[in-house]
Design an enzyme around this catalytic site. Sequence first.
Site, PDB file in Angstrom:
ATOM      1  N   ASN A 100       0.816  -1.163   0.143  1.00  0.00           N
ATOM      2  CA  ASN A 100       0.026   0.121  -0.116  1.00  0.00           C
ATOM      3  C   ASN A 100       0.933   1.292   0.016  1.00  0.00           C
ATOM      4  OD1 ASN A 100      -1.744   2.055   0.246  1.00  0.00           O
ATOM      5  ND2 ASN A 100      -2.789   1.026   2.384  1.00  0.00           N
ATOM      6  N   ARG A 192      -2.554  -2.195  -3.412  1.00  0.00           N
ATOM      7  CA  ARG A 192      -3.853  -1.742  -2.886  1.00  0.00           C
ATOM      8  C   ARG A 192      -3.765  -0.437  -3.924  1.00  0.00           C
ATOM      9  NH1 ARG A 192      -5.540   2.304   1.947  1.00  0.00           N
ATOM     10  NH2 ARG A 192      -7.778   2.497   1.347  1.00  0.00           N
ATOM     11  N   HIS A 282     -13.111   1.801   0.894  1.00  0.00           N
ATOM     12  CA  HIS A 282     -12.869   0.731   1.612  1.00  0.00           C
ATOM     13  C   HIS A 282     -13.520  -0.443   1.229  1.00  0.00           C
ATOM     14  CE1 HIS A 282     -12.625   3.922   5.520  1.00  0.00           C
ATOM     15  NE2 HIS A 282     -11.580   3.609   4.954  1.00  0.00           N
ATOM     16  N   ARG A 343     -11.612  14.193   8.852  1.00  0.00           N
ATOM     17  CA  ARG A 343     -12.409  14.509   7.799  1.00  0.00           C
ATOM     18  C   ARG A 343     -13.979  14.542   8.371  1.00  0.00           C
ATOM     19  NH1 ARG A 343     -10.947   9.409   4.388  1.00  0.00           N
ATOM     20  NH2 ARG A 343      -8.862   9.948   3.729  1.00  0.00           N
ATOM     21  N   GLU A 488      -7.679  -6.246   4.808  1.00  0.00           N
ATOM     22  CA  GLU A 488      -7.406  -5.870   3.447  1.00  0.00           C
ATOM     23  C   GLU A 488      -6.299  -6.455   2.977  1.00  0.00           C
ATOM     24  OE1 GLU A 488      -8.013  -2.160   5.356  1.00  0.00           O
ATOM     25  OE2 GLU A 488      -8.872  -1.337   3.315  1.00  0.00           O
TER      26      GLU A 488
END
Length: 507
Positions: A100, A192, A282, A343, A488
């Site tokens: 990633n 990813r 996600h 956020r 993941e």
Amino acid sequence: MVLRGHEQGYQQRGREAHRSTRDSKKAPYEFHFSLLIPEIANLAAARTVGFYCESERGGRVRFNNAKQRLADFCQDEPATFILELHTPCSVLTMNVLVINSGSSSLKFQVISTDLERIKQFKDGRLCRGEVEGIGGEAIITFKNRQAESQKFTAPLRDVSAALDYLVRFIASDRSGVTEIKNTTDVNAVGHRVVHGGERFSESALIDDKVLQGIEYCIDLAPLHNPNNIKGILAARELFGRTVPQVAVFDTAFHHSIPEQAYLYAVPYHLYRRHRIRRYGFHGTSHRYVAFRYRALRGLTREQTNIISLHLGNGCSAAAIRGGSPVDTSMGMTPLEGLVMGTRCGDLDPAIVNVIARKEGMSASEVDTLLNTQSGLLGISGLTNDMRELQAELKEHEDRRVRLAIAIFCYRARKYIGAYLACMGGADAVVFTGGIGENSPDIRAQICEGMEWAGLKLDPSGNQETVAREGKISAEGSSLLAYAIPTDEELLIARDTVRVILGEPHPS
Ligand code: ADP
């Protein structure tokens, strides 16, 4: 010379597995040829591999390896190239490097798996870690299978240098990873990739065309996709084109979301011209927990009706009906939806203009403010870290910390209610992500007052289920609740193996 056709995949025949690759007219044959030979050469079955080539002119020739001989045989004419393995491909174990790649960081894992292990949930995690501070004196955190941790620094100027350093470290004795003694022991790389736009509805073997597709999506994820591409190019540079690489997209799982849920009510031509729509993120995490949920309950994909809440630093909800998302809270970018670490999530869009005007900021400065200085951090004025906020609340009863947590939980509850309506009811709410997996208090606060919907947590089950899978709803609850740690990287490694072996895309 060009190979033609469309088929690509392994077929198993008894104890034998065959792979035939017929590439499209556009792709030069060298790509697949060079891709496949080392792929096979790396595998246990190397000694029993056979290569066949069928030419358009008729005839079939067997080769043992040499590229030149294949070229001679085909004589610039379209041909079909067939590989034969005398080992079931389901047991061809691959060491998959999962990457990633961020702006100055590189998260990684090496997972050793094959189709049989995937079925039995017996994938092996060889090591994991992160390189942070790329561009200067980088910090490398590393953990091997025996859970021995190491932390050290190295000057690493860019992602390429970081990857090179990392793989050499893994291959060295210092890492304690006995399965990898050389860079050639890495059989595949899984990436990813944040944004696959409308192009990618599933994981893809990276060739030049796929790379172009990822580049095309830079417009949609200018902060993420360029870093993902750097990771892909760095891996190509290190391993050559011979080690297959697979892109696993954060957006792909959400492809099933219907138009009415993905379109914004802005002039339609904006969608046509600029692809302005909800994509959702996600996806790999939501897909993984949906899969684990149904495995835990012994359900089929079609019987999977859940609201999945990924609550980490970034947070999103997904309404999953019949195994596929019908809605999700993140939008065109990851800014929309739930309250997150930094956020804001949902917001009256007119506020952007108001802030810009009143604070004398540009649109992109407001965008940065909403992405990096809002959410838990913005409200509390302290930190984006939920664990720290909870500790602070316990110690100092800080009003704004309490408020930040309350807003966070309220928004999540609101989404559960909305998705119950969208889906016509669900069977379970599934919590995942750093907060969802580890904080019983937040889960309890989110589910507070949801008895009307049949959701009641089991207080002790909830408290005990930390960093592990388990049911956390009370007996008799008609809307169940589960906590399921996401993984993941595991899903990326599995997709990598499946895509390379041409297995049908799993749900
Ligand atoms: P990312 O989205 O960056 O992958 P994670 O999924 O690791 O992030 O989640 C990070 C968040 O999880 C942080 O807010 C952290 O405080 C929170 N978290 C981790 N462990 C706990 C815990 N035991 N209790 C509460 N929050 C936790």
